[in-house]
Design a protein around this motif. Structure first.
Motif, short mmCIF file in Angstrom:
data_model
loop_
_atom_site.label_atom_id
_atom_site.label_comp_id
_atom_site.label_asym_id
_atom_site.label_seq_id
_atom_site.Cartn_x
_atom_site.Cartn_y
_atom_site.Cartn_z
N ILE A 316 -0.80 -12.06 -1.05
CA ILE A 316 0.36 -11.49 -1.75
C ILE A 316 -0.07 -10.43 -2.76
N SER A 317 -1.30 -10.00 -2.68
CA SER A 317 -1.82 -9.00 -3.60
C SER A 317 -1.12 -7.65 -3.40
N PRO A 318 -0.74 -6.96 -4.47
CA PRO A 318 -0.19 -5.62 -4.33
C PRO A 318 -1.14 -4.66 -3.63
N GLU A 319 -2.45 -4.92 -3.76
CA GLU A 319 -3.44 -4.04 -3.14
C GLU A 319 -3.45 -4.14 -1.62
N THR A 320 -2.95 -5.25 -1.09
CA THR A 320 -2.96 -5.42 0.36
C THR A 320 -1.55 -5.41 0.96
N ALA A 321 -0.54 -5.22 0.13
CA ALA A 321 0.85 -5.35 0.58
C ALA A 321 1.22 -4.35 1.67
N VAL A 322 0.81 -3.10 1.52
CA VAL A 322 1.17 -2.08 2.50
C VAL A 322 0.51 -2.37 3.84
N GLU A 323 -0.75 -2.81 3.80
CA GLU A 323 -1.44 -3.12 5.05
C GLU A 323 -0.77 -4.28 5.77
N GLN A 324 -0.35 -5.30 5.02
CA GLN A 324 0.37 -6.41 5.64
C GLN A 324 1.69 -5.92 6.23
N LEU A 325 2.44 -5.13 5.46
CA LEU A 325 3.71 -4.59 5.93
C LEU A 325 3.52 -3.78 7.21
N ASP A 326 2.52 -2.92 7.22
CA ASP A 326 2.26 -2.08 8.37
C ASP A 326 1.91 -2.91 9.59
N TYR A 327 1.24 -4.03 9.38
CA TYR A 327 0.80 -4.86 10.50
C TYR A 327 1.93 -5.73 11.05
N ILE A 328 2.65 -6.44 10.19
CA ILE A 328 3.65 -7.39 10.69
C ILE A 328 5.04 -6.79 10.79
N GLY A 329 5.27 -5.64 10.14
CA GLY A 329 6.56 -4.98 10.25
C GLY A 329 7.61 -5.44 9.25
N TYR A 330 7.23 -6.35 8.35
CA TYR A 330 8.17 -6.87 7.36
C TYR A 330 7.51 -6.87 5.98
N PRO A 331 8.28 -6.63 4.92
CA PRO A 331 7.73 -6.67 3.56
C PRO A 331 7.35 -8.08 3.15
N ILE A 332 6.39 -8.18 2.23
CA ILE A 332 5.86 -9.49 1.84
C ILE A 332 6.44 -10.00 0.53
N GLY A 333 7.39 -9.30 -0.04
CA GLY A 333 8.08 -9.82 -1.22
C GLY A 333 7.49 -9.43 -2.55
N THR A 334 6.55 -8.47 -2.59
CA THR A 334 5.99 -8.03 -3.86
C THR A 334 6.84 -6.90 -4.45
N LYS A 335 6.83 -6.80 -5.76
CA LYS A 335 7.55 -5.75 -6.45
C LYS A 335 6.93 -4.39 -6.16
N GLY A 336 7.77 -3.36 -6.06
CA GLY A 336 7.27 -2.00 -5.91
C GLY A 336 6.76 -1.65 -4.54
N LEU A 337 6.95 -2.54 -3.54
CA LEU A 337 6.41 -2.27 -2.21
C LEU A 337 7.11 -1.09 -1.54
N ALA A 338 8.40 -0.90 -1.83
CA ALA A 338 9.10 0.25 -1.24
C ALA A 338 8.47 1.56 -1.68
N GLU A 339 8.09 1.64 -2.96
CA GLU A 339 7.44 2.85 -3.46
C GLU A 339 6.06 3.03 -2.82
N GLN A 340 5.33 1.92 -2.64
CA GLN A 340 4.03 2.00 -1.98
C GLN A 340 4.18 2.47 -0.54
N ALA A 341 5.20 1.96 0.15
CA ALA A 341 5.42 2.34 1.54
C ALA A 341 5.78 3.82 1.65
N LYS A 342 6.51 4.31 0.65
CA LYS A 342 6.87 5.73 0.65
C LYS A 342 5.63 6.59 0.50
N LYS A 343 4.73 6.19 -0.40
CA LYS A 343 3.49 6.95 -0.59
C LYS A 343 2.63 6.91 0.67
N ALA A 344 2.68 5.77 1.38
CA ALA A 344 1.90 5.62 2.61
C ALA A 344 2.57 6.30 3.79
#
Length: 387
Positions: A316-344
């Motif tokens: 559930i680390s913010p540092e790995t959230a985007v990689e998890q999202l990219d792999y499974i296709g669903y967000p993992i429930g961490t704050k600010g993930l939408a902004e991270q996904a936009k940057k990615a």
């Protein structure tokens, strides 16, 4: 590193990420046969180590849905903590509950991944042990939308692993009018999409279409309301339904469907694979839909509790959230993930992250005695459809 076999063992072969759906597993999962996975070529960041009483146990046994975590992140955890990770997979919550129930605390599993609606039942039968959130410091990064859920109000037993919702996707070249609601879905299934409609292979989700259109709670136990929903499902939807499927992406690619009930992440996967994504549109329908949450939890009698806490903390680390999202296709429930996904610059971000307005009108599914009625409705619908 190229010749080293990592200590991450899967009881099913690793297959392409693009085929992943939330609940549709390809043949081979659950079949014995070990496959080795390597983290070579990926720069995976690791979160800060959690506070523990000492060195972690040397092993971790994970029991989860098939292919539901990035193997690179699992390998990175192993490499950082020198913990051998054994991964077994199941295909349903019922299979998970049965496994833990029959073992009576001796399953040997540490981390498990139940869907939130199943957690009350699991707690009733003492299948999960309390978490020590002091050993999961990354919990502070969780989005309040996905903490303190009805099934675990104080997060004593679970932490959000992934979340999503249900809607529908349609072919705009065949269905030219704008669609916004579940009533639109029902009406169109009887007209332009007659015979080319698919429903999810899920009794609760199918009944929810009608219950939502009627304005009732998706978890109602009222016999009269469920009978009204039954009439819609059996008489209006079932005769026009071609199939009940979980792999929505495959249905879209085949080209034989024009209207498909779908989990949002699965629809996103389909859009990434069809040759004409511009012709498809996904809808977060009004007035309501399911908000499902899959959760990290620790099985009662877990033999490696410190490693289990450290693993959950890592995933559930913010540092790995985007990689998890990219792999499974669903967000993992961490704050600010939408902004991270936009940057990615991830594709179809509007399908991954419904607006707060949409989130506020969603209703998490619950297990109730009326599930027997929903199962009967679903079985009768399949029979009416000839499925």
């Amino acid at each position: 590193m190229a010749n080293k076999i990592p200590d991450v063992h899967f009881l099913a072969p690793r297959v392409k990420t693009s085929r992943l759906t939330r609940r549709a597993l390809l043949a081979g999962f659950g079949v014995a046969g070990l496959g080795a996975l390597s983290a070579c070529g990926r720069n995976t960041k690791m979160a800060a180590s959690p506070a523990t009483d000492g060195k972690l146990e040397s092993k971790l046994n994970l029991y989860s849905w098939g292919d539901y975590d990035s193997p690179d992140l699992i390998q990175a955890f192993k490499s950082k903590y020198d913990v051998l990770v054994q991964v077994d997979s199941y295909g349903s919550n019922e299979e998970l509950v049965a496994k833990l129930s029959t073992s009576r605390g001796t399953s040997g599993y540490d981390v498990v991944v139940p869907t939130g609606a199943n957690i009350p039942q699991m707690l009733e039968h003492d299948l999960l042990q309390e978490l020590d959130l002091d050993l999961i410091p990354n919990f502070k990064h969780m989005d309040p939308n996905f903490t303190n859920q009805y099934f675990d109000p104080d997060n004593k037993y679970s932490v959000c692993k992934a979340w999503g919702t249900t809607g529908f996707v349609y072919d705009t070249t065949k269905i030219t009018h704008t669609m916004k609601s579940w009533q639109d879905f029902i009406d169109t299934a009887q007209k332009e999409a007659a015979g080319t409609t698919s429903l999810l292979e899920d009794p609760w989700e199918v009944s929810a279409i009608a219950l939502s259109a009627l304005g009732y709670s998706l978890n109602t136990q009222d016999d009269k309301e469920l009978e009204e929903a039954r009439t819609i499902v059996i008489d209006q939807l079932a005769p026009n339904t071609k199939a009940y499927i979980g792999n929505v992406a495959t249905g879209m690619i085949q080209g034989s469907f024009t209207l498909l009930q779908a989990f949002n992440g699965d629809a996103r996967q389909g859009l990434s694979e069809v040759s004409n994504p511009e012709d498809w549109k996904f809808v977060f329908p009004t007035p309501s839909a399911n908000l499902w949450t899959d959760c990290w939890a620790i099985a009662t009698g877990a033999p490696h509790p410190d490693s289990a806490h450290a693993f959950i903390n890592q995933m559930i680390s913010p540092e790995t959230a985007v990689e998890q999202l990219d792999y499974i296709g669903y967000p993992i429930g961490t704050k600010g993930l939408a902004e991270q996904a936009k940057k990615a610059d991830l594709d179809e971000q509007d399908l991954i992250f419904p607006s707060q307005k949409v989130l506020d009108r969603l209703e998490p599914s619950k297990q109730t005695p009326a599930d027997q009625i929903r199962t009967k409705i679903f079985a009768d619908a399949q029979a009416r459809s000839g499925a």
